[in-house]
Design a protein around this motif. Structure first.
Motif, PDB file in Angstrom:
ATOM      1  N   GLU A 200     -10.540  12.105  -8.092  1.00  9.77           N
ATOM      2  CA  GLU A 200     -11.238  11.582  -7.064  1.00  9.77           C
ATOM      3  C   GLU A 200     -10.664  10.060  -6.919  1.00  9.77           C
ATOM      4  N   THR A 201     -10.619   9.522  -5.629  1.00 13.67           N
ATOM      5  CA  THR A 201     -10.135   8.386  -5.287  1.00 13.67           C
ATOM      6  C   THR A 201     -10.806   7.162  -6.016  1.00 13.67           C
ATOM      7  N   ARG A 202     -12.193   7.122  -6.259  1.00 11.33           N
ATOM      8  CA  ARG A 202     -12.760   6.290  -6.871  1.00 11.33           C
ATOM      9  C   ARG A 202     -12.385   6.172  -8.406  1.00 11.33           C
ATOM     10  N   GLU A 203     -12.092   7.346  -9.181  1.00 12.22           N
ATOM     11  CA  GLU A 203     -11.560   7.419 -10.352  1.00 12.22           C
ATOM     12  C   GLU A 203     -10.122   6.686 -10.344  1.00 12.22           C
ATOM     13  N   VAL A 204      -9.416   7.092  -9.622  1.00 10.29           N
ATOM     14  CA  VAL A 204      -7.901   6.427  -9.360  1.00 10.29           C
ATOM     15  C   VAL A 204      -8.031   4.936  -9.288  1.00 10.29           C
ATOM     16  N   HIS A 205      -8.864   4.469  -8.513  1.00 10.38           N
ATOM     17  CA  HIS A 205      -8.988   3.065  -7.976  1.00 10.38           C
ATOM     18  C   HIS A 205      -9.613   2.286  -9.221  1.00 10.38           C
ATOM     19  N   ASP A 206     -10.741   2.802  -9.851  1.00  5.56           N
ATOM     20  CA  ASP A 206     -11.168   2.454 -11.051  1.00  5.56           C
ATOM     21  C   ASP A 206     -10.129   2.273 -12.223  1.00  5.56           C
ATOM     22  N   ALA A 207      -9.457   3.236 -12.357  1.00  2.79           N
ATOM     23  CA  ALA A 207      -8.202   3.256 -13.278  1.00  2.79           C
ATOM     24  C   ALA A 207      -7.151   2.053 -13.042  1.00  2.79           C
ATOM     25  N   LEU A 208      -6.742   1.903 -11.641  1.00  2.00           N
ATOM     26  CA  LEU A 208      -5.899   1.085 -11.240  1.00  2.00           C
ATOM     27  C   LEU A 208      -6.482  -0.524 -11.725  1.00  2.00           C
TER      28      LEU A 208
ATOM     29  N   TRP B 224       0.947  -1.148   0.052  1.00  2.71           N
ATOM     30  CA  TRP B 224      -0.043   0.056  -0.032  1.00  2.71           C
ATOM     31  C   TRP B 224       0.851   1.389   0.072  1.00  2.71           C
ATOM     32  N   ASP B 225       1.824   1.283   0.893  1.00  4.83           N
ATOM     33  CA  ASP B 225       2.867   2.489   0.988  1.00  4.83           C
ATOM     34  C   ASP B 225       3.443   2.612  -0.414  1.00  4.83           C
ATOM     35  N   ASN B 226       3.877   1.496  -1.109  1.00  5.75           N
ATOM     36  CA  ASN B 226       4.491   1.834  -2.533  1.00  5.75           C
ATOM     37  C   ASN B 226       3.549   2.379  -3.497  1.00  5.75           C
ATOM     38  N   LEU B 227       2.297   1.938  -3.419  1.00  6.58           N
ATOM     39  CA  LEU B 227       1.140   2.126  -4.381  1.00  6.58           C
ATOM     40  C   LEU B 227       1.110   3.834  -4.156  1.00  6.58           C
ATOM     41  N   GLU B 228       0.739   4.178  -2.711  1.00  4.33           N
ATOM     42  CA  GLU B 228       0.558   5.529  -2.368  1.00  4.33           C
ATOM     43  C   GLU B 228       1.701   6.564  -2.937  1.00  4.33           C
ATOM     44  N   ASP B 229       2.947   5.967  -2.789  1.00  2.00           N
ATOM     45  CA  ASP B 229       4.047   6.795  -3.156  1.00  2.00           C
ATOM     46  C   ASP B 229       4.019   6.863  -4.706  1.00  2.00           C
ATOM     47  N   GLU B 230       3.676   5.910  -5.364  1.00  5.07           N
ATOM     48  CA  GLU B 230       3.725   6.071  -6.759  1.00  5.07           C
ATOM     49  C   GLU B 230       2.807   6.780  -7.403  1.00  5.07           C
ATOM     50  N   LEU B 231       1.592   6.685  -6.874  1.00  8.75           N
ATOM     51  CA  LEU B 231       0.445   7.578  -7.137  1.00  8.75           C
ATOM     52  C   LEU B 231       0.741   9.163  -6.861  1.00  8.75           C
ATOM     53  N   GLY B 232       1.453   9.305  -5.821  1.00  9.88           N
ATOM     54  CA  GLY B 232       1.694  10.725  -5.598  1.00  9.88           C
ATOM     55  C   GLY B 232       2.921  11.199  -6.398  1.00  9.88           C
ATOM     56  N   ILE B 233       3.997  10.345  -6.764  1.00  6.91           N
ATOM     57  CA  ILE B 233       5.218  10.658  -7.504  1.00  6.91           C
ATOM     58  C   ILE B 233       4.921  10.803  -8.889  1.00  6.91           C
ATOM     59  N   VAL B 234       4.229   9.636  -9.578  1.00  9.53           N
ATOM     60  CA  VAL B 234       3.763   9.551 -10.958  1.00  9.53           C
ATOM     61  C   VAL B 234       2.624   9.939 -11.334  1.00  9.53           C
ATOM     62  N   VAL B 235       1.529   9.440 -10.711  1.00  9.15           N
ATOM     63  CA  VAL B 235       0.252   9.496 -11.380  1.00  9.15           C
ATOM     64  C   VAL B 235      -0.350  11.011 -10.957  1.00  9.15           C
ATOM     65  N   THR B 236      -0.022  11.632  -9.989  1.00  9.81           N
ATOM     66  CA  THR B 236      -0.742  12.940  -9.641  1.00  9.81           C
ATOM     67  C   THR B 236      -0.103  14.126 -10.557  1.00  9.81           C
ATOM     68  N   PRO B 237       1.142  14.130 -10.772  1.00 15.77           N
ATOM     69  CA  PRO B 237       1.748  14.931 -11.433  1.00 15.77           C
ATOM     70  C   PRO B 237       1.523  15.042 -12.874  1.00 15.77           C
ATOM     71  N   GLU B 238       1.118  13.749 -13.442  1.00 11.51           N
ATOM     72  CA  GLU B 238       0.759  13.593 -14.804  1.00 11.51           C
ATOM     73  C   GLU B 238      -0.775  14.084 -15.111  1.00 11.51           C
ATOM     74  N   LEU B 239      -1.323  13.695 -13.973  1.00  7.01           N
ATOM     75  CA  LEU B 239      -2.760  14.285 -13.985  1.00  7.01           C
ATOM     76  C   LEU B 239      -2.949  15.803 -14.165  1.00  7.01           C
ATOM     77  N   ARG B 240      -1.898  16.350 -13.386  1.00  5.90           N
ATOM     78  CA  ARG B 240      -1.945  18.075 -13.337  1.00  5.90           C
ATOM     79  C   ARG B 240      -1.268  18.533 -14.972  1.00  5.90           C
ATOM     80  N   ARG B 241      -0.551  17.708 -15.198  1.00  7.46           N
ATOM     81  CA  ARG B 241       0.000  18.294 -16.622  1.00  7.46           C
ATOM     82  C   ARG B 241      -1.092  18.076 -17.529  1.00  7.46           C
TER      83      ARG B 241
END
Length: 122
Positions: A92-100, A68-85
């Protein structure tokens, strides 16, 4: 200065509280979809979550804390910045979970091997 949240209704559980609407000279002559309302609705569609919370089915996922910690780290380091770009700021968390889960489904054939590999490491 006006409050940007004035157009939001009350979130009272009982829903009995009236919502204050801005007064106009003649409310009856306005159509339900004014240009400003239409623009706001289009913006909500283009920036809001991909699906409503009512479409969600919650199920528990069981994983080790480290995973879980590794997943949350990768979401914060990789996914969130890419979404911002991409201009997506209101994910929303539900969107992230659905995509995962969709990505996992695309690679479902790798799951048995990962289970075997994890058992060998234990």
């Amino acid at each position: 200065m006006t409050n940007p949240f004035d157009d939001l209704g009350s979130d009272d559980a009982d829903g009995d509280e009236p919502v204050d609407e801005p007064a106009t000279a003649d409310d009856s002559s306005q159509s339900e979809t004014t240009p400003s309302t239409q623009a706001r609705d289009e913006k909500a569609v283009s920036t809001g979550p991909a699906f409503e919370y009512s479409d969600v089915r919650q199920k528990p996922l069981y994983a080790r804390g480290e995973t879980w910690d590794n997943l949350e780290d990768e979401l914060g380091i990789v996914v969130t910045p890419e979404l911002r770009r991409m201009g997506i700021r209101d994910d929303e968390t539900r969107e992230v979970h659905d995509a995962l889960l969709k990505v996992a489904l695309e690679h479902i054939d790798e799951v048995p091997e990962q289970i075997r590999k994890t058992r060998r490491q234990a």
